[in-house]
Design a protein around this motif. Structure first.
Motif, PDB file in Angstrom:
ATOM      1  N   SER A  49       0.827  -1.208   0.000  1.00 20.87           N
ATOM      2  CA  SER A  49       0.000   0.000   0.000  1.00 20.87           C
ATOM      3  C   SER A  49       0.862   1.260   0.000  1.00 20.87           C
ATOM      4  N   ALA A  50       1.980   1.234   0.689  1.00 18.97           N
ATOM      5  CA  ALA A  50       2.892   2.383   0.676  1.00 18.97           C
ATOM      6  C   ALA A  50       3.472   2.591  -0.722  1.00 18.97           C
ATOM      7  N   ILE A  51       3.811   1.503  -1.384  1.00 16.65           N
ATOM      8  CA  ILE A  51       4.328   1.586  -2.755  1.00 16.65           C
ATOM      9  C   ILE A  51       3.242   2.130  -3.676  1.00 16.65           C
ATOM     10  N   THR A  52       2.036   1.624  -3.532  1.00 16.04           N
ATOM     11  CA  THR A  52       0.918   2.074  -4.360  1.00 16.04           C
ATOM     12  C   THR A  52       0.659   3.563  -4.171  1.00 16.04           C
ATOM     13  N   ARG A  53       0.764   4.033  -2.949  1.00 14.89           N
ATOM     14  CA  ARG A  53       0.581   5.458  -2.661  1.00 14.89           C
ATOM     15  C   ARG A  53       1.633   6.296  -3.384  1.00 14.89           C
ATOM     16  N   GLU A  54       2.872   5.817  -3.418  1.00 19.05           N
ATOM     17  CA  GLU A  54       3.943   6.516  -4.132  1.00 19.05           C
ATOM     18  C   GLU A  54       3.690   6.534  -5.642  1.00 19.05           C
ATOM     19  N   GLN A  59      -4.452   6.990  -1.836  1.00 15.43           N
ATOM     20  CA  GLN A  59      -4.449   5.866  -0.915  1.00 15.43           C
ATOM     21  C   GLN A  59      -5.304   4.738  -1.468  1.00 15.43           C
ATOM     22  N   TRP A  60      -4.637   3.699  -1.962  1.00 16.29           N
ATOM     23  CA  TRP A  60      -5.297   2.519  -2.507  1.00 16.29           C
ATOM     24  C   TRP A  60      -4.838   1.305  -1.719  1.00 16.29           C
ATOM     25  N   SER A  61      -5.572   0.244  -1.845  1.00 14.81           N
ATOM     26  CA  SER A  61      -5.127  -1.044  -1.313  1.00 14.81           C
ATOM     27  C   SER A  61      -4.002  -1.553  -2.206  1.00 14.81           C
ATOM     28  N   GLY A  62      -2.828  -1.774  -1.627  1.00 14.27           N
ATOM     29  CA  GLY A  62      -1.693  -2.278  -2.395  1.00 14.27           C
ATOM     30  C   GLY A  62      -1.949  -3.639  -3.028  1.00 14.27           C
TER      31      GLY A  62
END
Length: 82
Positions: A49-54, A59-62
């Protein structure tokens, strides 16, 4: 908040040494699954999820972004199982 044990267990259920691929806005992103965490863009991350946010700026579910579901099986476009 998830415990470290829960995060480690989920990561073990994914294939260590495996890679997750996702094309976003014309760029293919490759995340390597390692015992220490997820490796993307030259550094380690604790969560997808942190990678997806980057990647997205939102804010998405990774796991959902990378096409994983709760059972650990891939989901194709429009939610169809692959």
């Amino acid at each position: 908040m998830q415990s470290v044990r829960t995060v480690a267990r989920r990561r073990q259920s994914q294939s260590q040494g495996g890679r997750l691929l996702r094309k976003w806005n014309g760029t293919t992103h490759v995340v390597e699954i390692r015992s220490e965490g997820y490796f993307w863009n030259g550094r380690f991350w604790r969560s997808l999820s942190a990678i997806t946010r980057e990647i997205t700026g939102a804010q998405w579910s990774g796991p959902r972004f990378f096409g994983l579901n709760a059972a650990g099986q891939g989901v194709g476009q429009k939610g169809r199982r692959t």
